[in-house]
Design an enzyme around this catalytic site. Structure first.
Site, PDB file in Angstrom:
ATOM      1  N   ARG A 198     -18.479 -61.484 -25.165  1.00  0.00           N
ATOM      2  CA  ARG A 198     -19.033 -61.053 -26.441  1.00  0.00           C
ATOM      3  C   ARG A 198     -20.503 -60.669 -26.274  1.00  0.00           C
ATOM      4  NH1 ARG A 198     -17.482 -66.184 -30.076  1.00  0.00           N
ATOM      5  NH2 ARG A 198     -17.930 -67.173 -28.066  1.00  0.00           N
ATOM      6  N   TYR A 257     -25.339 -69.044 -31.917  1.00  0.00           N
ATOM      7  CA  TYR A 257     -24.684 -70.343 -32.049  1.00  0.00           C
ATOM      8  C   TYR A 257     -25.418 -71.345 -31.159  1.00  0.00           C
ATOM      9  CZ  TYR A 257     -20.652 -68.156 -34.347  1.00  0.00           C
ATOM     10  OH  TYR A 257     -19.845 -67.491 -35.229  1.00  0.00           O
ATOM     11  N   SER A 273      -4.331 -86.539 -45.436  1.00  0.00           N
ATOM     12  CA  SER A 273      -4.636 -87.081 -44.112  1.00  0.00           C
ATOM     13  C   SER A 273      -5.078 -88.541 -44.182  1.00  0.00           C
ATOM     14  CB  SER A 273      -5.739 -86.252 -43.441  1.00  0.00           C
ATOM     15  OG  SER A 273      -5.979 -86.727 -42.135  1.00  0.00           O
ATOM     16  N   ASP A 282     -16.566 -77.371 -29.407  1.00  0.00           N
ATOM     17  CA  ASP A 282     -17.988 -77.006 -29.437  1.00  0.00           C
ATOM     18  C   ASP A 282     -18.842 -78.097 -30.075  1.00  0.00           C
ATOM     19  OD1 ASP A 282     -18.429 -74.631 -28.119  1.00  0.00           O
ATOM     20  OD2 ASP A 282     -17.917 -73.380 -29.826  1.00  0.00           O
ATOM     21  N   ASP A 308      -5.101 -82.708 -44.518  1.00  0.00           N
ATOM     22  CA  ASP A 308      -6.462 -82.561 -45.012  1.00  0.00           C
ATOM     23  C   ASP A 308      -6.740 -83.691 -45.999  1.00  0.00           C
ATOM     24  OD1 ASP A 308      -8.628 -80.113 -44.873  1.00  0.00           O
ATOM     25  OD2 ASP A 308      -8.806 -81.242 -46.754  1.00  0.00           O
ATOM     26  N   GLU A 347     -24.012 -71.530 -36.900  1.00  0.00           N
ATOM     27  CA  GLU A 347     -22.974 -72.417 -37.437  1.00  0.00           C
ATOM     28  C   GLU A 347     -23.430 -73.301 -38.584  1.00  0.00           C
ATOM     29  OE1 GLU A 347     -24.874 -74.866 -34.126  1.00  0.00           O
ATOM     30  OE2 GLU A 347     -24.304 -72.767 -34.422  1.00  0.00           O
ATOM     31  N   VAL A 366     -10.875 -74.930 -24.606  1.00  0.00           N
ATOM     32  CA  VAL A 366     -11.814 -73.874 -24.231  1.00  0.00           C
ATOM     33  C   VAL A 366     -12.931 -73.797 -25.275  1.00  0.00           C
ATOM     34  CG1 VAL A 366     -12.086 -71.391 -23.865  1.00  0.00           C
ATOM     35  CG2 VAL A 366     -10.066 -72.580 -22.975  1.00  0.00           C
ATOM     36  N   ALA A 367     -14.163 -73.889 -24.783  1.00  0.00           N
ATOM     37  CA  ALA A 367     -15.309 -74.011 -25.694  1.00  0.00           C
ATOM     38  C   ALA A 367     -15.746 -72.675 -26.300  1.00  0.00           C
ATOM     39  CB  ALA A 367     -16.479 -74.671 -24.968  1.00  0.00           C
ATOM     40  N   LYS A 415     -12.284 -82.696 -23.314  1.00  0.00           N
ATOM     41  CA  LYS A 415     -13.491 -82.310 -22.568  1.00  0.00           C
ATOM     42  C   LYS A 415     -13.484 -80.786 -22.481  1.00  0.00           C
ATOM     43  CE  LYS A 415     -11.203 -82.800 -18.053  1.00  0.00           C
ATOM     44  NZ  LYS A 415     -11.185 -83.508 -16.758  1.00  0.00           N
ATOM     45  N   LYS A 417     -23.456 -67.101 -27.675  1.00  0.00           N
ATOM     46  CA  LYS A 417     -23.310 -68.507 -27.295  1.00  0.00           C
ATOM     47  C   LYS A 417     -24.663 -69.183 -27.160  1.00  0.00           C
ATOM     48  CE  LYS A 417     -20.271 -70.624 -26.787  1.00  0.00           C
ATOM     49  NZ  LYS A 417     -19.646 -71.424 -27.870  1.00  0.00           N
ATOM     50  N   MET A 441     -13.375 -70.034 -27.304  1.00  0.00           N
ATOM     51  CA  MET A 441     -12.069 -69.389 -27.482  1.00  0.00           C
ATOM     52  C   MET A 441     -12.172 -67.931 -27.930  1.00  0.00           C
ATOM     53  SD  MET A 441      -9.703 -72.367 -29.187  1.00  0.00           S
ATOM     54  CE  MET A 441      -8.379 -71.229 -29.532  1.00  0.00           C
ATOM     55  N   HIS A 490     -24.771 -75.365 -31.637  1.00  0.00           N
ATOM     56  CA  HIS A 490     -23.922 -76.561 -31.473  1.00  0.00           C
ATOM     57  C   HIS A 490     -24.687 -77.667 -30.749  1.00  0.00           C
ATOM     58  CE1 HIS A 490     -20.479 -74.257 -32.895  1.00  0.00           C
ATOM     59  NE2 HIS A 490     -20.713 -73.339 -31.981  1.00  0.00           N
TER      60      HIS A 490
END
Length: 370
Positions: A15, A94, A220, A270, A198, A118, A298-299, A279, A75, A301, A96
């Site tokens: 990206r 982003y 939930s 993330d 939820d 985010e 996958v951090a 992990k 990222k 995706m 995180h």
């Protein structure tokens, strides 16, 4: 303002912070844009397209970081990038930070103004800059999970939608927000037996009405998470506490008792992940196995569908980037309370409470330092 777009350097991250169309908008508004060569080439955005949009192409990331007043990325900056930031420079990407003490320490040391996509909010309390990537990740979670349910990928060998005479796979989605809703849409469309959990009854009512009975909407609780996870072929973790570390909803004990060959997809990775056994993984090596359960964590995706993601992200971030470029960071942040929520680090201080609480920093009110 001079805006810089470096090439992303995280594993299999294709990206880019701005499309050529986004560059043109900034240039038409009177700003300058420098773009690192080949930053978008692999997803169909050539240097020539950026030049046609009014950008200047530069040969190395160092020149982007040295010259630009605002860096627009996708990222979180890697350590080598953090060390190129300087006091007063604006970073818009982003971040995180809550599960990432090293990055936070480096950004604090840089004294840059760091605005996280985010945690920017809208008038309804939504997350408009996270939403497009959450939409992508939610849809991809089912695509990825279905693939890894195949026997050759380590899964049980189950077809998500089944076939006539054979029951479909059972899919559990934990969290009914943007990620969970998009995951449900794809899973239901593929014919799976889908349950979504939820803690908001109004949200469950909305989902029930939207999906017209094709989705099993359940409140939930700890018991519900455990019982549905143990009978599921795929579990998607789609919970989010804005800016904070994700809660651990699937314990190691539950994972150990799930079906062997089941797949868990942790979209919250993330923010530290919502399964105890999670992990971060990469597109190069996306999965690992714990107690016979395939983990896809996958951090980045949305990087797997980088062209779609880049266009969706620029659509969302561009209005805010224009505000910052037009007014300067301080005025833009003070004029827009929603954008102000995105300020995580400024001039060596942590200005987002969830990050400060998670990592032991003193929280400093952003208005007091701008």
């Amino acid at each position: 303002m001079l805006v810089g777009v470096p090439k992303e350097i995280k594993n299999h991250e294709y990206r880019v912070g701005l499309t050529p169309a986004g560059v043109r908008e900034l240039v038409d508004a009177g700003h300058q844009v420098i773009v690192e060569t080949l930053c978008g080439d692999s997803i169909g955005f050539s240097d020539d397209m950026y030049v046609a949009a009014g950008a200047e192409i530069v040969s190395a990331a160092k020149e982007v970081f040295d010259r630009a007043e605002m860096i627009v990325k996708v990222k979180e900056p890697q350590p080598v990038e953090c060390k190129m930031l300087r006091a007063g420079q604006i970073l818009f990407t982003y971040l995180h930070l809550a599960p990432d003490p090293q990055q936070t320490e480096l950004l604090v040391a840089s004294k840059a103004t760091c605005i996280a996509y985010e945690t920017v909010v809208d008038n309804n309390g939504g997350l408009p800059l996270l939403a497009p990537m959450s939409e992508v990740a939610g849809r991809m979670s089912i695509q990825a999970g279905a693939h890894h349910l195949e026997k050759a990928q380590g899964g049980l060998g189950t077809l998500l939608g089944g076939v006539p005479g054979v029951a479909p796979a059972k899919v559990l989605i934990i969290g009914g927000g943007v990620v969970g809703t998009q995951a449900a849409r794809i899973a239901v469309g593929m014919g799976a037996n889908v349950t979504i959990l939820d803690r908001s009854l109004p949200r469950l009512r909305q989902l029930d009405a939207e999906f017209g009975g094709t989705l099993n909407c359940v409140y939930s609780t700890t018991e519900a998470v455990e019982s549905y996870a143990l009978e599921s072929d795929m579990v998607v973790g789609a919970v989010l506490i804005p800016g904070a570390a994700a809660p651990k909803l699937l314990t190691r004990d539950i994972i150990s008792r799930m079906k062997k060959g089941a797949v868990v997809v942790d979209v919250a990775i993330d923010q530290g992940g919502c399964f105890e056994t999670s992990k971060p993984t990469t597109h190069e090596n996306p999965t690992y196995v714990v107690d016979g359960v395939v983990h896809y964590c996958v951090a980045n995706m949305p990087g797997g569908v980088a062209r779609t993601s880049t266009m969706a992200l620029t659509n969302a971030t561009l209005p805010f980037a224009l505000q910052i470029a037009n007014k300067g960071a301080a005025k833009a942040l003070l004029d827009d309370a929603n954008l102000l929520e995105g300020l995580n680090v400024h001039d060596g201080k942590v200005t987002y409470k969830a990050v400060a609480d998670a990592l032991g920093y003193e929280f400093v009110d952003p208005k007091s330092v701008l």
